[in-house]
Every structure is written in C-alpha cells, then in structure tokens.
Design an enzyme around this catalytic site. Structure first.
Site, PDB file in Angstrom:
ATOM      1  N   HIS A 185       0.936  -1.239   0.066  1.00 50.74           N
ATOM      2  CA  HIS A 185       0.127   0.262   0.100  1.00 50.74           C
ATOM      3  C   HIS A 185       0.828   1.100  -0.210  1.00 50.74           C
ATOM      4  CE1 HIS A 185      -3.125   2.495   0.412  1.00 50.74           C
ATOM      5  NE2 HIS A 185      -3.619   2.419   1.480  1.00 50.74           N
ATOM      6  N   HIS A 188      -2.708   6.693  -0.845  1.00 51.30           N
ATOM      7  CA  HIS A 188      -3.868   7.457  -0.559  1.00 51.30           C
ATOM      8  C   HIS A 188      -3.377   7.888   1.234  1.00 51.30           C
ATOM      9  CE1 HIS A 188      -6.786   4.080  -2.102  1.00 51.30           C
ATOM     10  NE2 HIS A 188      -6.063   5.158  -3.065  1.00 51.30           N
ATOM     11  N   TYR A 190      -0.066   7.623   3.229  1.00 54.14           N
ATOM     12  CA  TYR A 190       0.054   6.444   3.671  1.00 54.14           C
ATOM     13  C   TYR A 190       1.292   7.002   4.066  1.00 54.14           C
ATOM     14  CZ  TYR A 190      -5.095   5.665   5.014  1.00 54.14           C
ATOM     15  OH  TYR A 190      -6.487   5.412   4.934  1.00 54.14           O
TER      16      TYR A 190
END
Length: 389
Positions: A185, A188, A190
């Site tokens: 990931h 977004h 993060y």
C-alpha cells in the site's frame, strides 16, 4: 501493454492471466478498512465477509493489514506481525480458497495518519516529516468520535531500512498464512505516499528532494518484499493524483511516471514481472467528508491514467468510483486489465453476478463502514439469489 491483442473484445467478464494466476473475470474486491478485527485479530466474521465476496477464479485484496505495532491509524484493524494474527488469517484465507478465489494481503503502515492512542507506547506516529495532517481531516478514534491528527516524528535516515524490513517480515507472514501474494500500500496519504509526495516530504537527506530520492523508500520496500516472496506474488498500489490526507504533489503525472519507470527497471532486474500495478483514479472520493483528488477535467484524468497505463510493463489495475459501465468501458478500451470495486462490493457481496446480469444494486450504508458489529453493515447485505449464499 498487457492484453492489447484483444482489448477491443474484452469485458469485465473476460478471463485474464494475471502473471501466474488465471482469473475468470476482471472484477476485483478492492482493499477496504472495515474495523472488524477486534484487537488486531481477524475473527470468524472476516472469513464470512471475504467468503461471501469470493467467486471461482475471482481476485480479492484484503483490507489494509498492519505490518507492525506502530502501523495502525484506525480502531480494530488486523495485523500480520504476530503468530496469533497469522493463525487467525489462515481461517480467512482458507474460506476464500474454498470458493475458488485468489486473495492477496494488503500490507499497510499509516505513518503520520495515526494518533498517540494507536501507538504502542503512546508516542508520536512516525513519518517522512514532522508536519501534521491539517485540520481539514479527522482521525477516527477508538470510541467512535473523530480527533485531530497529532504532530508526527520524522524518521531518522538510519531508521528507514528497518521499516522496509517490517514489510519484508509481514510479506513472509502473509505467505505463511496462505495468502497467494501481497499488495504494498503505497497510496492514499499513508507512510509510503508520505515519502513520494512533495507536498508532504520535506526531507533534506537521501530520501527527500528529488524524484529519485522520494521514490527511494518505495523501491526499497519492493526490493525487500520481492527478495522474500518473489516478484510474481507482489502487487503495488500508488495514487499519484489523490490528495487524501493532504497527500498532494506538484506534478502527479511525472511522479506516477517516475514510480513506473523504477518498477519497470526492477522487473528487468528481477527477471520476473510484478503481479500488477494498482492505481487510484483521480475521481476517488474519501470518506464523504471531503472530495478527494485534484480538480481537473475528465480529459486530463483520462490522459494521466492512459499515460501511466502505456508506461507500465505489466498488469494494470484501476480503482476509484467505477460503475459497471465505467468498468466495462475501461477494459474494452484497454485503459485497464482489471478494475477493483470498493463501496459497491461492500453492499453487494454478489457484485460479480449482479454485474453479469445487470441487476439492480443494494445501496451501501456509510455509517456502518467502520463500526465493530460483526454482522450489521458487514455480512448482512442481501444476495440477489438466496441460493448463492
């Protein structure tokens, strides 16, 4: 570009070869935080939830899963860094495999998008920067209220390799739990995105400043994970044009191309392609608290996605606000090999069937997205045909 020879005839329901995985259709369950893993442990409700959304030859990506005890920024999100978590995930993965689906574990560290209440020692969250997320955004607290993001602690240069090592260990744990692969990931707002975006990253060391420096942490994570489990089991998610959690960049198109150039180069070095690249469309909307994504025309957004799509040498997945029609169009026009769906999949466990027969969709109930109830708003959305339960 993958699959170009027959793009004009492809639909969401055309089979697709995703590296070593044979998919029967191209409708993917997007990774979505659901806050049902009490105290970080996947419970039986998760097995039911993912099993409901499994189809023979389907592809699912798990909710964001913590790589370490410092990684959380939501209540009751699952981890993959303890033996108890690994054992609990095995039951979830087994339930998905029993339905004939493939599932990847999304490895997640929220970085500064956390709060002292989620940190093991009550300390400040870690990040690329010491700048906090602005008050435009709020963090969901364990009691269900919303709080203000605190000032994070910028990682020292010497501490960053240990974070890449945490991703590596989490990837190994995911494979031990039975997952078919992992998704990094890097999107977004993060932790990885906090290094990538020049609107956040204000470092003056080798991880800040130039595009090459800002991409360095992501590439180190990819290298660490691939060294552990192989490129053919690794997907990467990025969102160059999404400003979620203040993750802005002065030139999203160029940032995306810089990431892709480096991933392509790594694939050559590995002698094997990554499983896929997963990019969020600029039209993505966050929690409904605010519109997320750079303002711009549909033409500009389409140009950006198509430019990245042409540049990446491998399977290309898109997400963000797709309907059935937009997904069919993206696949038919060759803009994506796979399309991942989030909110529509929450409310429609049999989304693939509903899409196939073009049936009406259940409406999602936003207020139950992040509750802890193991049934309500989680596994109780109705199926089109009860016989498919």
């Amino acid at each position: 570009m993958a699959g170009t020879q027959s793009d004009e005839t492809n639909t969401l329901f055309s089979p697709y070869k995703m590296g070593k995985f044979s998919l029967s259709h191209r409708v993917v369950l997007a990774p979505m935080t659901r806050c049902r893993a009490l105290n970080g442990i996947p419970r039986p409700a998760l097995a039911e939830y993912y099993s409901q959304r499994s189809t023979p030859g389907g592809f699912l990506i798990s909710e964001g899963t913590m790589i370490s005890e410092t990684a959380a920024g939501f209540p009751h999100v699952p981890g993959i860094y303890t033996e108890e978590q690994v054992e609990a995930w095995k039951k979830v993965v087994d339930a998905v495999h029993a339905k004939g689906s493939i599932i990847f574990c999304q490895l997640w560290h929220v970085g500064r998008a956390s709060h002292q209440v989620y940190q093991p020692d009550g300390g400040a969250p870690i990040s690329s920067t010491s700048k906090p997320i602005s008050r435009r955004w709020r963090i969901l607290m364990p009691d269900g209220t919303y709080g203000i993001y605190p000032e994070p602690q910028a990682l020292k240069t010497s501490e960053i390799p240990e974070l890449a090592e945490q991703y590596r260990r989490a990837a190994l744990n995911a494979i031990r739990a039975g997952f078919d692969g992992i998704e990094i990931h890097g999107a977004h707002g993060y932790l990885i995105d906090q290094f990538l975006k020049d609107g956040i990253n204000d470092r003056t060391d080798e991880y800040g400043g130039s595009l090459a420096n800002r991409c360095k942490f992501l590439i180190q994570v990819v290298q660490a994970v691939v060294s552990a489990i192989g490129a053919e089991r690794v997907g990467v998610r990025v969102s160059p044009a999404i400003d979620h959690l203040d993750a802005t960049d002065s030139n999203p198109l160029t940032l995306g191309l810089a990431v892709i150039e480096r991933l392509n180069k790594l694939q050559l070095q590995f002698g094997s392609k990554l499983t896929y690249l997963h990019i969020t469309q600029p039209r993505y909307t966050a929690y409904g608290q605010t519109e997320s994504g750079r303002p711009g025309s549909e033409d500009e957004e389409a140009h950006m996605i198509r430019t990245w799509r042409r540049a990446f040498q491998g399977t290309f997945m898109c997400s963000g606000g797709f309907t059935r029609e937009l997904g069919m169009q993206a696949v038919a026009e060759g803009d994506a090999d796979l399309v991942s769906y989030g909110r529509l999949f929450i409310a429609n466990p049999d989304l693939v069937l509903r899409f196939k027969v073009n049936a009406p969709l259940n409406k999602y109930i936003r207020k139950t997205f992040y509750t802890q109830d193991p049934v309500v708003g989680y596994t109780d959305y109705p199926f089109l045909l009860r016989s498919h339960l």
